[in-house]
Design a protein around this motif. Sequence first.
Motif, PDB file in Angstrom:
ATOM      1  N   SER A 121     -11.734  -2.008  -6.095  1.00 34.21           N
ATOM      2  CA  SER A 121     -10.635  -1.207  -5.335  1.00 34.21           C
ATOM      3  C   SER A 121      -9.347  -1.485  -6.287  1.00 34.21           C
ATOM      4  O   SER A 121      -9.085  -2.619  -6.246  1.00 34.21           O
ATOM      5  CB  SER A 121     -10.570  -1.319  -3.970  1.00 34.21           C
ATOM      6  OG  SER A 121      -9.499  -0.807  -3.286  1.00 34.21           O
ATOM      7  N   HIS A 147      -8.332  -6.081  -2.976  1.00 28.44           N
ATOM      8  CA  HIS A 147      -7.610  -4.680  -3.701  1.00 28.44           C
ATOM      9  C   HIS A 147      -6.616  -5.067  -4.717  1.00 28.44           C
ATOM     10  O   HIS A 147      -5.836  -6.041  -4.615  1.00 28.44           O
ATOM     11  CB  HIS A 147      -6.798  -3.977  -2.516  1.00 28.44           C
ATOM     12  CG  HIS A 147      -6.333  -2.500  -3.220  1.00 28.44           C
ATOM     13  ND1 HIS A 147      -7.151  -1.549  -3.752  1.00 28.44           N
ATOM     14  CD2 HIS A 147      -5.048  -2.285  -3.559  1.00 28.44           C
ATOM     15  CE1 HIS A 147      -6.366  -0.478  -4.211  1.00 28.44           C
ATOM     16  NE2 HIS A 147      -5.111  -0.930  -4.136  1.00 28.44           N
ATOM     17  N   THR A 151      -4.468  -7.672  -0.721  1.00 28.09           N
ATOM     18  CA  THR A 151      -4.142  -6.972  -1.996  1.00 28.09           C
ATOM     19  C   THR A 151      -3.509  -7.853  -2.981  1.00 28.09           C
ATOM     20  O   THR A 151      -2.350  -8.679  -2.402  1.00 28.09           O
ATOM     21  CB  THR A 151      -3.097  -5.747  -1.473  1.00 28.09           C
ATOM     22  OG1 THR A 151      -4.043  -4.689  -0.807  1.00 28.09           O
ATOM     23  CG2 THR A 151      -2.759  -5.112  -3.006  1.00 28.09           C
TER      24      THR A 151
END
Length: 372
Positions: A136, A101, A77
């Motif tokens: 995402s 992400h 992420t």
Amino acid sequence: MEKTKGINRARFLSAGAALGLAAAVLPARSAAAAKGGLTRRGVVYTVGAGATPGTAWSAARMREDVRVIRDELHADTLDVTGDGVERLTATAVEAAERGLHVWLQPTLGDVPEREILDSIAETGRFAERLRRQGASVDFSVGCEFWLFVPGIVPGETVLERVENLLKGNVDWEQMRRRLTRFTAKAAAVGRSVFHGRLSYAAAQDEEFEPVDWNLFDVVGIDYYSYHREPAEYVRELRRYLRWGKPLAITEFGTCAYVGAPEAGGMAWDVVDHSKEPEEIKGDLVRSERVQAACLVDLLEVFETMGLYAAMAFEFVTPDAPHRPDDRRHDLDLASYGITRVIKDRPDDPASDWHWEPKEAFHALARRYARCR
């Protein structure tokens, strides 16, 4: 964008601590929480304009940093934050294309409220396009509005607002009313343009910054507490789970000197900005091991609790260079970065620079790699 509009987050982490103040929406508990472990593990990447010519924004540098964050830090992420919609969106695209992400969060300060709301809308619309293309993405409408948005706390600039907070020159009830009003506005703007998971990054003291988390899908907390026992962290964080929503630690970390973890969100406050050049106050003992151990200990707590996400603050702080041969001017001591910045010519504002990994980088990389 003018330099005065940019915010150096490393200088203003959780200023309330100095006052002695205590796609579809995810279900209440993620699958990761049910079986233990974090859903998302990441790092904060700030995309400001840069305080000097040498630290100005570079798309090429950003692309290489994102590659390293995925391939060497092993994060899944990237928390893309800062000001400048073009910088934010370019970084978000790079992260998405590399399969990360994206936690996208505009952080604009010291400008009229309308400009901040417009920035939220523009960035949110881009986040929605990215989401519809299959990336995402979570979208956060901002960070600690009481600090960055003029009109909530007295003062035209962040520096003036911090000073008024420290001196108690604040009508607390009025501040909370203004904060609640603006947070609701920001949430409404974010919701109108983005249809995935919506969040906000709040200070960890709920008395100081009460947030109606019914407005959001994910509870986001900038977390800089220090406790000797892991159970104390769990006890403190558990109260945020009462909303029945996923909990994201939107910032966590500390600086690389002995005593930094105990200073919590004020560990950055070791620089005398009245000096030219700026210099470190006191006789700090540099310790990258202290920083690394703190991050690993906190990450272990978050993993044990099965939280939604945790993003270490931060990947790099370009305006806080390391001076290994000059401790008095080693501004990296005041940086939460997991990398140290080395300038080619330390006294030249236009100097090129590179970063090197600190022990914290390697410690996080080992932990993140085991979970990929």
